[in-house]
Structure formats: structure tokens, C-alpha cells
Write a protein that holds these residues in place. Structure first.
Motif, PDB file in Angstrom:
ATOM      1  N   THR A  21       0.846  -1.191   0.000  1.00  0.00           N
ATOM      2  CA  THR A  21       0.000   0.000   0.000  1.00  0.00           C
ATOM      3  C   THR A  21       0.883   1.243   0.000  1.00  0.00           C
ATOM      4  OG1 THR A  21      -0.101  -0.089   2.418  1.00  0.00           O
ATOM      5  CG2 THR A  21      -1.890  -1.128   1.196  1.00  0.00           C
ATOM      6  N   SER A  42      -3.360   4.497   2.134  1.00  0.00           N
ATOM      7  CA  SER A  42      -3.243   3.167   2.729  1.00  0.00           C
ATOM      8  C   SER A  42      -4.534   2.376   2.711  1.00  0.00           C
ATOM      9  CB  SER A  42      -2.748   3.306   4.177  1.00  0.00           C
ATOM     10  OG  SER A  42      -3.650   4.114   4.923  1.00  0.00           O
ATOM     11  N   GLN A  43      -5.674   3.036   2.491  1.00  0.00           N
ATOM     12  CA  GLN A  43      -6.953   2.329   2.534  1.00  0.00           C
ATOM     13  C   GLN A  43      -7.459   1.919   1.156  1.00  0.00           C
ATOM     14  OE1 GLN A  43      -8.256   1.402   5.437  1.00  0.00           O
ATOM     15  NE2 GLN A  43      -6.478   2.357   6.391  1.00  0.00           N
ATOM     16  N   GLN A  44      -6.701   2.203   0.100  1.00  0.00           N
ATOM     17  CA  GLN A  44      -7.155   1.846  -1.238  1.00  0.00           C
ATOM     18  C   GLN A  44      -6.356   0.653  -1.743  1.00  0.00           C
ATOM     19  OE1 GLN A  44      -5.254   2.403  -4.334  1.00  0.00           O
ATOM     20  NE2 GLN A  44      -3.504   2.638  -3.001  1.00  0.00           N
ATOM     21  N   ASN A  45      -6.907  -0.022  -2.725  1.00  0.00           N
ATOM     22  CA  ASN A  45      -6.223  -1.192  -3.294  1.00  0.00           C
ATOM     23  C   ASN A  45      -6.191  -1.138  -4.819  1.00  0.00           C
ATOM     24  OD1 ASN A  45      -8.880  -1.628  -3.895  1.00  0.00           O
ATOM     25  ND2 ASN A  45      -9.058  -3.578  -2.824  1.00  0.00           N
TER      26      ASN A  45
END
Length: 306
Positions: free
Chosen positions: A44, A49-52
């Protein structure tokens, strides 16, 4: 396998849990631009940090890519878990003292940067400055109007030029790196061949006929200048690109067959042809001859009749 670039230093592929990772950004660029291998990013990004959707370092290589790099003497396999050395108590104390000193240095740099910044105007001072600017603009407009009464083309003579805007000044503080490699030593646990890595128990690919066929087909397509990516979404083992996937669409979806005489049902042939046509690709059947170490290719494309 003879080395294709003997003078180039070998890349270090960090192996953990039978997977090869690349952590160095320069090594990733070398693998992509010079060796035409894409890999898959799995890390990440710090600010997202919260996306993929957009991932970053480390990059995981396909097993076929790893075998290709090692056999071409372009990379070595590193037993990453065993490369980490357990530090002693005095070493930890010394590291803590160094980190504390570094933190104090960063704090001093930050305080110096804050002290060098211009003082922030209060809301009342900003309002007074705005009023002065409006008065100055009104006076300049009035002077220009008075000077232009005799001729519409007369330029304003007494109008003061507007003051230039102040140039913004920025202070960028670049902290010293705190990364330490004194407890990491891979000189005693790196392997230059696939066989030696297998004997050490850190690597096992290829271990059967199908995996050997995939390595052989991958190498055959790579030696023809192709780029390969995972093809599971398109009903094959690989997607085959004529150039970098960032610039080109895939021309083929490829399926690896363990033998040139491998049996396929009519339903499989129809499925490959229809799926390839729907996705605007030809489906490539790649038969591997394990005795001759050769690959034969057959493309399938759906055609209408009548």
C-alpha cells in the motif's frame, strides 16, 4: 544458461514463504525497463493506505520471472528471514541512543524552520491591509481617469505602478535517513542457481512437468520480445503484450499445454476462440516439448461463416 549481461551486477530477490519480493525501487525499474518483466505490486502507498487500486513496493515476481532472471544470471535468490541478525542488548541500547539523538536533531531543525517563517498577521491587521489596497487602487483609477480626460489614448502619467506581490519563501526540511542495515547480512544466504535454492529449502519452482512447461513457454515468448502478465481473467495462463503493458493492449491470451500433442475437447477449443474474440484477442495454445525443450504455438480465433 549463459549470462546475457555478465557485466551487470545481479539483482537481489528477497525470498520469504517461497515468494520472491523486490524492495529496491531502482531494481524494480531495471527489471521493468531492461529485462521486460512486470511483476505485481502488493504494497500500500503511505498516503493512500486504505485503497487497493494503485499499489506500491514491494513487487512480487511470478515464479516464471524468477526462474528466468536466475537462469540468465541476472539475479540471485536471498533467504530473507535468515538474513536478519538478532541484535544484542548493547547493540539495541546503542541504536536507541542514536535514534534519540536523531530525533533531537530533527526537532531542532523543525524549530529553526518555524522561527524563519514570517509572522502570521492577525485578522485585524489583514483587514487593515485589505482596506489600504482598496484605497490605493481607487486612487490609481481616479488618477488614470483624470489624465485621460483630454484624450482617450493618453496614458495615466501619475498612476503609481502596483507593487509586486511578495515572493513566497518555503523551507523544506529533509531529515537524515534512520534506516540501518547493520543487522541485515545476506552475503551468507544468497543462492545463484535454482537448484541450490531448492536444496536450501527456500525455493521449489519448477517442481513438476506443468511448471516446467510454464517456465519454458514464458521464456519462449520473452525471447521473442513479448511482455507477459497474468491471464486468469481472460481464460489463459498469460496475457501477451507486444510492448510495455502501460502502452499496449494484449494481443494474445496464452494457455500452456504440457505437450504438443496434449488433448483438448471441442468445447475447450470453442470456448477459447469465443472468449478471445469477445475480448479482442487471439487465444494462443502453447505446447511444450519437455524432451526437446521447445515450444510450438497455435492461435485460435473465432470466425463467422456465410
Amino acid at each position: 544458461m549463459a549470462s546475457t549481461e555478465a557485466s551487470v551486477p545481479r539483482l537481489h530477490l528477497r525470498v520469504a514463504n517461497k515468494k520472491a519480493y523486490v524492495w529496491d525501487v531502482e531494481d524494480i525499474a531495471t527489471i521493468r525497463t531492461k529485462h521486460r518483466l512486470c511483476g505485481v505490486f502488493t504494497g500500500t502507498l503511505p498516503h493512500m493506505s486504505q485503497q487497493n487500486l494503485f499499489l506500491g513496493v514491494p513487487m512480487v515476481l511470478l515464479p516464471e520471472e524468477v526462474v528466468l532472471l536466475v537462469e540468465n544470471e541476472l539475479a540471485v535468490l536471498v533467504d530473507d528471514p535468515n538474513a536478519h541478525i538478532q541484535p544484542s542488548v548493547p547493540e539495541l541500547q546503542r541504536w536507541n541512543a542514536k535514534e534519540k539523538e536523531l530525533a533531537q536533531l530533527r526537532l531542532a531543525q523543525l524549530n529553526a524552520a518555524i522561527a524563519s517563517l514570517p509572522a502570521v498577521l492577525s485578522e485585524e491587521a489583514m483587514q487593515k491591509r485589505k482596506e489600504r489596497e482598496l484605497k490605493r487602487q481607487a486612487a490609481a483609477a481616479k488618477a488614470a481617469e483624470a489624465a485621460a480626460e483630454g484624450s482617450i489614448f493618453a496614458p495615466p502619467e501619475n498612476a503609481p505602478p502596483p507593487p509586486p506581490p511578495p515572493e513566497p519563501q518555503y523551507t523544506v526540511v529533509i531529515p537524515a535517513s534512520s534506516i540501518s542495515f547493520e543487522w541485515y547480512n545476506d552475503s551468507a544466504c544468497h543462492y545463484t542457481t535454482i537448484q541450490s535454492a531448492k536444496e536450501a529449502g527456500i525455493w521449489e519452482y519448477p517442481s513438476n512437468l506443468h511448471e516446467r512447461a510454464k517456465c519454458g513457454v514464458f521464456r519462449g515468448l520473452w525471447e521473442q520480445g513479448m511482455y507477459m502478465g497474468g491471464g486468469i481473467k481472460f481464460g489463459g495462463d498469460y496475457l501477451v503484450y507486444p510492448g510495455d503493458p502501460l502502452r499496449y493492449h494484449a494481443h494474445f491470451s496464452a494457455t500452456v499445454l504440457e505437450s504438443p500433442t496434449f488433448s483438448l475437447t471441442p468445447m475447450e477449443i470453442v470456448a477459447h476462440g469465443r472468449l478471445g474474440t469477445v475480448t479482442k484477442k487471439s487465444h494462443l495454445l502453447c505446447g511444450w516439448d519437455d524432451e526437446k525443450k521447445e515450444v510450438s504455438y497455435l492461435s485460435i480465433e473465432w470466425a463467422g461463416f456465410g
